[in-house]
Motif scaffolding. Structure first.
Motif, PDB file in Angstrom:
ATOM      1  N   SER A   1       0.842  -1.194   0.000  1.00 54.25           N
ATOM      2  CA  SER A   1       0.000   0.000   0.000  1.00 54.25           C
ATOM      3  C   SER A   1       0.879   1.245   0.000  1.00 54.25           C
ATOM      4  O   SER A   1       2.014   1.216   0.468  1.00 54.25           O
ATOM      5  CB  SER A   1      -0.923   0.018   1.217  1.00 54.25           C
ATOM      6  N   VAL A   2       0.326   2.320  -0.564  1.00 53.61           N
ATOM      7  CA  VAL A   2       0.966   3.641  -0.521  1.00 53.61           C
ATOM      8  C   VAL A   2      -0.115   4.641  -0.130  1.00 53.61           C
ATOM      9  O   VAL A   2      -1.299   4.421  -0.395  1.00 53.61           O
ATOM     10  CB  VAL A   2       1.610   4.046  -1.871  1.00 53.61           C
ATOM     11  N   GLY A   3       0.303   5.746   0.523  1.00 55.37           N
ATOM     12  CA  GLY A   3      -0.711   6.692   0.960  1.00 55.37           C
ATOM     13  C   GLY A   3      -0.176   8.072   1.273  1.00 55.37           C
ATOM     14  O   GLY A   3       1.041   8.300   1.296  1.00 55.37           O
ATOM     15  N   LEU A   4      -1.116   8.984   1.512  1.00 60.84           N
ATOM     16  CA  LEU A   4      -0.835  10.370   1.891  1.00 60.84           C
ATOM     17  C   LEU A   4      -1.420  10.626   3.266  1.00 60.84           C
ATOM     18  O   LEU A   4      -2.467  10.074   3.609  1.00 60.84           O
ATOM     19  CB  LEU A   4      -1.464  11.338   0.885  1.00 60.84           C
ATOM     20  N   GLN A   5      -0.764  11.509   4.060  1.00 66.27           N
ATOM     21  CA  GLN A   5      -1.204  11.805   5.418  1.00 66.27           C
ATOM     22  C   GLN A   5      -1.249  13.307   5.648  1.00 66.27           C
ATOM     23  O   GLN A   5      -0.402  14.036   5.134  1.00 66.27           O
ATOM     24  CB  GLN A   5      -0.237  11.220   6.442  1.00 66.27           C
ATOM     25  N   LEU A   6      -2.205  13.745   6.441  1.00 62.53           N
ATOM     26  CA  LEU A   6      -2.306  15.132   6.904  1.00 62.53           C
ATOM     27  C   LEU A   6      -2.662  15.109   8.375  1.00 62.53           C
ATOM     28  O   LEU A   6      -3.399  14.227   8.816  1.00 62.53           O
ATOM     29  CB  LEU A   6      -3.389  15.899   6.143  1.00 62.53           C
ATOM     30  N   GLY A   7      -2.163  16.092   9.118  1.00 62.87           N
ATOM     31  CA  GLY A   7      -2.517  16.139  10.521  1.00 62.87           C
ATOM     32  C   GLY A   7      -1.853  17.273  11.244  1.00 62.87           C
ATOM     33  O   GLY A   7      -1.398  18.248  10.646  1.00 62.87           O
ATOM     34  N   SER A   8      -1.804  17.111  12.549  1.00 58.08           N
ATOM     35  CA  SER A   8      -1.156  18.114  13.385  1.00 58.08           C
ATOM     36  C   SER A   8      -0.388  17.392  14.473  1.00 58.08           C
ATOM     37  O   SER A   8      -0.615  16.219  14.746  1.00 58.08           O
ATOM     38  CB  SER A   8      -2.186  19.062  13.988  1.00 58.08           C
ATOM     39  N   GLY A   9       0.519  18.130  15.070  1.00 61.75           N
ATOM     40  CA  GLY A   9       1.325  17.535  16.110  1.00 61.75           C
ATOM     41  C   GLY A   9       1.832  18.576  17.073  1.00 61.75           C
ATOM     42  O   GLY A   9       1.689  19.782  16.855  1.00 61.75           O
ATOM     43  N   ALA A  10       2.437  18.087  18.146  1.00 61.58           N
ATOM     44  CA  ALA A  10       3.041  18.963  19.143  1.00 61.58           C
ATOM     45  C   ALA A  10       4.362  18.357  19.566  1.00 61.58           C
ATOM     46  O   ALA A  10       4.441  17.166  19.863  1.00 61.58           O
ATOM     47  CB  ALA A  10       2.118  19.128  20.345  1.00 61.58           C
ATOM     48  N   ALA A  11       5.395  19.174  19.550  1.00 58.92           N
ATOM     49  CA  ALA A  11       6.719  18.766  20.014  1.00 58.92           C
ATOM     50  C   ALA A  11       7.063  19.641  21.202  1.00 58.92           C
ATOM     51  O   ALA A  11       7.187  20.861  21.060  1.00 58.92           O
ATOM     52  CB  ALA A  11       7.748  18.918  18.906  1.00 58.92           C
ATOM     53  N   ASP A  12       7.192  19.052  22.371  1.00 53.05           N
ATOM     54  CA  ASP A  12       7.459  19.804  23.596  1.00 53.05           C
ATOM     55  C   ASP A  12       6.485  20.964  23.761  1.00 53.05           C
ATOM     56  O   ASP A  12       6.873  22.114  23.954  1.00 53.05           O
ATOM     57  CB  ASP A  12       8.915  20.281  23.629  1.00 53.05           C
ATOM     58  N   ASP A  13       5.201  20.687  23.607  1.00 55.58           N
ATOM     59  CA  ASP A  13       4.095  21.621  23.834  1.00 55.58           C
ATOM     60  C   ASP A  13       3.926  22.698  22.773  1.00 55.58           C
ATOM     61  O   ASP A  13       3.119  23.602  22.940  1.00 55.58           O
ATOM     62  CB  ASP A  13       4.202  22.274  25.215  1.00 55.58           C
ATOM     63  N   GLU A  14       4.655  22.671  21.701  1.00 53.20           N
ATOM     64  CA  GLU A  14       4.473  23.630  20.605  1.00 53.20           C
ATOM     65  C   GLU A  14       3.858  22.876  19.435  1.00 53.20           C
ATOM     66  O   GLU A  14       4.371  21.848  19.010  1.00 53.20           O
ATOM     67  CB  GLU A  14       5.809  24.256  20.185  1.00 53.20           C
ATOM     68  N   GLY A  15       2.751  23.386  18.899  1.00 48.79           N
ATOM     69  CA  GLY A  15       2.024  22.690  17.847  1.00 48.79           C
ATOM     70  C   GLY A  15       2.466  23.061  16.453  1.00 48.79           C
ATOM     71  O   GLY A  15       3.235  23.998  16.244  1.00 48.79           O
ATOM     72  N   GLY A  16       1.977  22.309  15.492  1.00 49.29           N
ATOM     73  CA  GLY A  16       2.275  22.576  14.094  1.00 49.29           C
ATOM     74  C   GLY A  16       1.531  21.626  13.174  1.00 49.29           C
ATOM     75  O   GLY A  16       0.840  20.708  13.606  1.00 49.29           O
ATOM     76  N   PHE A  17       1.707  21.867  11.893  1.00 47.22           N
ATOM     77  CA  PHE A  17       1.057  21.106  10.825  1.00 47.22           C
ATOM     78  C   PHE A  17       1.986  19.978  10.374  1.00 47.22           C
ATOM     79  O   PHE A  17       3.204  20.128  10.378  1.00 47.22           O
ATOM     80  CB  PHE A  17       0.761  22.060   9.661  1.00 47.22           C
ATOM     81  N   VAL A  18       1.403  18.844   9.974  1.00 48.08           N
ATOM     82  CA  VAL A  18       2.169  17.683   9.521  1.00 48.08           C
ATOM     83  C   VAL A  18       1.561  17.181   8.215  1.00 48.08           C
ATOM     84  O   VAL A  18       0.344  17.099   8.086  1.00 48.08           O
ATOM     85  CB  VAL A  18       2.129  16.547  10.570  1.00 48.08           C
ATOM     86  N   SER A  19       2.408  16.852   7.250  1.00 44.22           N
ATOM     87  CA  SER A  19       1.951  16.195   6.018  1.00 44.22           C
ATOM     88  C   SER A  19       2.987  15.148   5.652  1.00 44.22           C
ATOM     89  O   SER A  19       4.170  15.295   5.984  1.00 44.22           O
ATOM     90  CB  SER A  19       1.775  17.203   4.878  1.00 44.22           C
ATOM     91  N   GLY A  20       2.570  14.100   4.970  1.00 41.29           N
ATOM     92  CA  GLY A  20       3.539  13.060   4.656  1.00 41.29           C
ATOM     93  C   GLY A  20       3.051  12.016   3.681  1.00 41.29           C
ATOM     94  O   GLY A  20       1.923  12.066   3.189  1.00 41.29           O
ATOM     95  N   VAL A  21       3.946  11.074   3.431  1.00 43.29           N
ATOM     96  CA  VAL A  21       3.681   9.929   2.567  1.00 43.29           C
ATOM     97  C   VAL A  21       4.039   8.666   3.342  1.00 43.29           C
ATOM     98  O   VAL A  21       4.857   8.704   4.256  1.00 43.29           O
ATOM     99  CB  VAL A  21       4.491   9.998   1.246  1.00 43.29           C
ATOM    100  N   ARG A  22       3.423   7.578   2.950  1.00 43.24           N
ATOM    101  CA  ARG A  22       3.706   6.308   3.616  1.00 43.24           C
ATOM    102  C   ARG A  22       3.641   5.160   2.632  1.00 43.24           C
ATOM    103  O   ARG A  22       2.966   5.249   1.600  1.00 43.24           O
ATOM    104  CB  ARG A  22       2.761   6.084   4.781  1.00 43.24           C
ATOM    105  N   ALA A  23       4.311   4.083   2.952  1.00 42.28           N
ATOM    106  CA  ALA A  23       4.259   2.846   2.173  1.00 42.28           C
ATOM    107  C   ALA A  23       4.353   1.689   3.158  1.00 42.28           C
ATOM    108  O   ALA A  23       4.972   1.811   4.214  1.00 42.28           O
ATOM    109  CB  ALA A  23       5.403   2.789   1.169  1.00 42.28           C
ATOM    110  N   GLY A  24       3.743   0.575   2.791  1.00 42.20           N
ATOM    111  CA  GLY A  24       3.779  -0.570   3.686  1.00 42.20           C
ATOM    112  C   GLY A  24       3.453  -1.858   2.975  1.00 42.20           C
ATOM    113  O   GLY A  24       3.054  -1.873   1.806  1.00 42.20           O
TER     114      GLY A  24
END
Length: 193
Positions: free
Chosen positions: A50-73
Motif C-alpha cells: 500500500s501507498v498513501g498520503l497523510q495530513l494532521g497536526s502535532g506537538a513537540a514539547d508543547d508547541e504545535g504545528g502542521f504535519v503532512s507526509g507519505v507512507r508505504a507498507g
C-alpha cells in the motif's frame, strides 16, 4: 313425435348450470422471482502493498504545528490478525523553542492489528529519525523510536482511510538540543495493491 327428445330437454337445459359458470375462469398469477444474481461479497484482504498520503497536526514539547507526509507498507493477513511493515516520511513545522522547528520525521517499523473485516485496529512501533532546522538550536538530526495506535478502513476494495496517533522521541540531537518528544495525529488515504 316421440317423448324421447322432450324427455332430454330438462337435462340439456341443466348441463350448462352443472358445468360451471359461463364467465371465464380467473387465471392465477404466479409471483415473479428476481433471477438476478446477488453481488459477490467483497473480500477485504489486508495482504499486499500500500501507498498513501497523510495530513494532521502535532506537538513537540508543547508547541504545535502542521504535519503532512507519505507512507508505504506491506501487510500479511493471517485471518483475524494482520502483521506488516511500514515506512513513512512526515514534513512538519512544529516549533521547538524560538525559531527552531522539528522539520521532518522518518519512521521505519512494524504493525500488528486485529482484523474486524472492513476495519483493521492496529498498534505500531519502530525506529524514528527527526531533523531540526533554524533558531536557538544547531540544525541537526537524531535517531529515536516511535509507538502508535490507529485504525484503517476499506472504503472500496482498493482504497482505505486511516487515522493514527503516534509518539516519537529523539534524544541524540547535536549541541545543546535537549531530547524532544513529538505527538502526532494524522488522517490518511491509501491505495492497496
Amino acid at each position: 313425435m316421440t317423448l324421447k327428445p322432450l324427455f332430454l330437454l330438462p337435462f340439456l337445459a341443466a348441463t350448462p348450470a352443472l358445468a360451471g359458470s359461463l364467465a371465464p375462469t380467473p387465471v392465477e398469477t404466479q409471483p415473479v422471482v428476481d433471477m438476478t444474481p446477488a453481488p459477490a461479497p467483497v473480500d477485504y484482504n489486508w495482504s499486499g502493498s500500500s501507498v498513501g498520503l497523510q495530513l494532521g497536526s502535532g506537538a513537540a514539547d508543547d508547541e504545535g504545528g502542521f504535519v503532512s507526509g507519505v507512507r508505504a507498507g506491506y501487510d500479511v493477513d493471517f485471518g483475524d490478525w494482520v502483521g506488516g511493515g511500514l515506512i513513512d516520511y512526515k514534513h512538519s513545522n512544529m516549533e521547538i523553542g524560538r525559531d527552531t522547528e522539528l522539520h521532518s520525521m522518518t519512521r521505519v517499523g512494524g504493525r500488528l492489528g486485529y482484523d474486524t473485516g472492513r476495519t483493521l485496529w492496529y498498534g505500531n512501533g519502530g525506529y524514528a529519525h527527526g531533523t531540526l532546522t533554524g533558531g536557538d538550536y544547531k540544525a541537526s538530526s537524531s535517531g529515536g523510536y516511535f509507538v502508535g495506535l490507529g485504525a484503517e478502513t476499506f472504503i472500496t476494495p482498493n482504497v482505505t482511510l486511516n487515522s493514527e496517533v503516534s509518539y516519537s522521541e529523539f534524544n541524540d540531537f547535536e549541541g545543546s538540543t535537549p531530547g524532544i518528544g513529538a505527538t502526532v495525529a494524522t488522517i490518511g488515504v491509501n491505495y492497496r495493491f
